[in-house]
Design a protein around this motif. Structure first.
Motif, PDB file in Angstrom:
ATOM      1  N   GLN A 174       0.841  -1.194   0.000  1.00  0.00           N
ATOM      2  CA  GLN A 174       0.000   0.000   0.000  1.00  0.00           C
ATOM      3  C   GLN A 174       0.880   1.249   0.000  1.00  0.00           C
ATOM      4  N   SER A 175       1.794   1.259  -0.948  1.00  0.00           N
ATOM      5  CA  SER A 175       2.694   2.401  -1.112  1.00  0.00           C
ATOM      6  C   SER A 175       3.090   2.497  -2.571  1.00  0.00           C
ATOM      7  N   GLY A 176       3.597   3.644  -2.942  1.00  0.00           N
ATOM      8  CA  GLY A 176       4.052   3.818  -4.308  1.00  0.00           C
ATOM      9  C   GLY A 176       4.112   5.285  -4.674  1.00  0.00           C
ATOM     10  N   THR A 177       4.475   5.537  -5.910  1.00  0.00           N
ATOM     11  CA  THR A 177       4.508   6.888  -6.452  1.00  0.00           C
ATOM     12  C   THR A 177       3.508   6.941  -7.590  1.00  0.00           C
ATOM     13  N   TYR A 178       2.644   7.936  -7.550  1.00  0.00           N
ATOM     14  CA  TYR A 178       1.539   8.043  -8.495  1.00  0.00           C
ATOM     15  C   TYR A 178       1.561   9.405  -9.171  1.00  0.00           C
ATOM     16  N   LYS A 179       1.184   9.433 -10.443  1.00  0.00           N
ATOM     17  CA  LYS A 179       1.103  10.680 -11.189  1.00  0.00           C
ATOM     18  C   LYS A 179      -0.259  11.308 -10.943  1.00  0.00           C
ATOM     19  N   GLY A 180      -0.246  12.603 -10.656  1.00  0.00           N
ATOM     20  CA  GLY A 180      -1.488  13.316 -10.412  1.00  0.00           C
ATOM     21  C   GLY A 180      -1.608  14.542 -11.288  1.00  0.00           C
ATOM     22  N   GLN A 181      -2.843  14.985 -11.462  1.00  0.00           N
ATOM     23  CA  GLN A 181      -3.100  16.180 -12.263  1.00  0.00           C
ATOM     24  C   GLN A 181      -4.054  17.092 -11.505  1.00  0.00           C
ATOM     25  N   ALA A 182      -3.739  18.393 -11.510  1.00  0.00           N
ATOM     26  CA  ALA A 182      -4.576  19.381 -10.839  1.00  0.00           C
ATOM     27  C   ALA A 182      -5.949  19.447 -11.494  1.00  0.00           C
ATOM     28  N   THR A 183      -6.983  19.555 -10.656  1.00  0.00           N
ATOM     29  CA  THR A 183      -8.353  19.776 -11.109  1.00  0.00           C
ATOM     30  C   THR A 183      -8.893  20.955 -10.312  1.00  0.00           C
ATOM     31  N   ALA A 184     -10.104  21.335 -10.577  1.00  0.00           N
ATOM     32  CA  ALA A 184     -10.728  22.428  -9.824  1.00  0.00           C
ATOM     33  C   ALA A 184     -10.894  22.061  -8.358  1.00  0.00           C
ATOM     34  N   ASP A 185     -10.944  20.755  -8.039  1.00  0.00           N
ATOM     35  CA  ASP A 185     -11.199  20.302  -6.671  1.00  0.00           C
ATOM     36  C   ASP A 185      -9.967  19.810  -5.929  1.00  0.00           C
ATOM     37  N   GLY A 186      -8.841  19.647  -6.598  1.00  0.00           N
ATOM     38  CA  GLY A 186      -7.645  19.134  -5.935  1.00  0.00           C
ATOM     39  C   GLY A 186      -6.700  18.518  -6.943  1.00  0.00           C
ATOM     40  N   ILE A 187      -6.169  17.342  -6.601  1.00  0.00           N
ATOM     41  CA  ILE A 187      -5.276  16.610  -7.501  1.00  0.00           C
ATOM     42  C   ILE A 187      -5.865  15.224  -7.712  1.00  0.00           C
ATOM     43  N   ALA A 188      -6.174  14.897  -8.947  1.00  0.00           N
ATOM     44  CA  ALA A 188      -6.717  13.581  -9.290  1.00  0.00           C
ATOM     45  C   ALA A 188      -5.553  12.636  -9.591  1.00  0.00           C
ATOM     46  N   PHE A 189      -5.667  11.398  -9.102  1.00  0.00           N
ATOM     47  CA  PHE A 189      -4.639  10.397  -9.363  1.00  0.00           C
ATOM     48  C   PHE A 189      -5.256   9.013  -9.275  1.00  0.00           C
ATOM     49  N   ASN A 190      -4.552   8.026  -9.806  1.00  0.00           N
ATOM     50  CA  ASN A 190      -4.995   6.628  -9.764  1.00  0.00           C
ATOM     51  C   ASN A 190      -3.959   5.798  -9.040  1.00  0.00           C
ATOM     52  N   ARG A 191      -4.438   4.852  -8.255  1.00  0.00           N
ATOM     53  CA  ARG A 191      -3.552   3.875  -7.624  1.00  0.00           C
ATOM     54  C   ARG A 191      -4.285   2.534  -7.590  1.00  0.00           C
ATOM     55  N   GLN A 192      -3.702   1.532  -6.955  1.00  0.00           N
ATOM     56  CA  GLN A 192      -4.257   0.181  -6.998  1.00  0.00           C
ATOM     57  C   GLN A 192      -5.723   0.110  -6.554  1.00  0.00           C
ATOM     58  N   ASP A 193      -6.125   0.967  -5.634  1.00  0.00           N
ATOM     59  CA  ASP A 193      -7.511   0.920  -5.149  1.00  0.00           C
ATOM     60  C   ASP A 193      -8.437   1.864  -5.912  1.00  0.00           C
TER      61      ASP A 193
END
Length: 129
Positions: A74-93
């Motif tokens: 339950q760890s890792g490095t994930y790419k995120g992108q800014a949105t109007a509400d925060g930072i969206a990202f994807n991970r295993q869950d």
């Protein structure tokens, strides 16, 4: 008579246009907020998040290095992108959204008195003192 009707119609149309243009335009959400989040954030029981800019991907892109659970996977490095509400990202869950909040919003009693936090979902939050 026709001329009067035409003038009144034109007045109504111009009045409507003037009304539309004078209405306030909603302000765009701030895009710099995630830049202020860059750095290390601490959760509970060893959970943590380090947020950095992803210079290779360009403005509005971030890297989230996180330990988000007690298990090693339950760890890792994930790419995120800014949105109007925060930072969206994807991970295993699944798809997630990192957003600003306070300790109460994390749902974690150990962080309840904090004021500067980032929250993924109830039960997962990271704060700074």
């Amino acid at each position: 008579m026709l001329k009067t009707a035409l003038i009144l119609s034109l007045g109504i149309v111009l009045s409507a246009c003037a009304h539309e243009s004078s209405s306030p335009t909603p302000a765009a959400p701030p895009t710099t907020a995630p830049d202020q989040w860059v750095g290390r954030w601490i959760g509970v029981e060893g959970l943590n998040l380090t947020l950095s800019k992803d210079a290779a991907a360009g403005p509005g892109h971030y890297l989230l290095k996180m330990q988000y659970g007690l298990d090693a996977e339950q760890s890792g490095t994930y790419k995120g992108q800014a949105t109007a509400d925060g930072i969206a990202f994807n991970r295993q869950d699944g798809s997630q959204l990192l957003r600003a909040g306070d300790g109460q919003a994390t749902g974690l009693k150990w962080l309840a008195d904090k004021h500067n936090c980032l929250i993924v979902k109830p039960g997962e939050g990271y704060c700074r003192d």
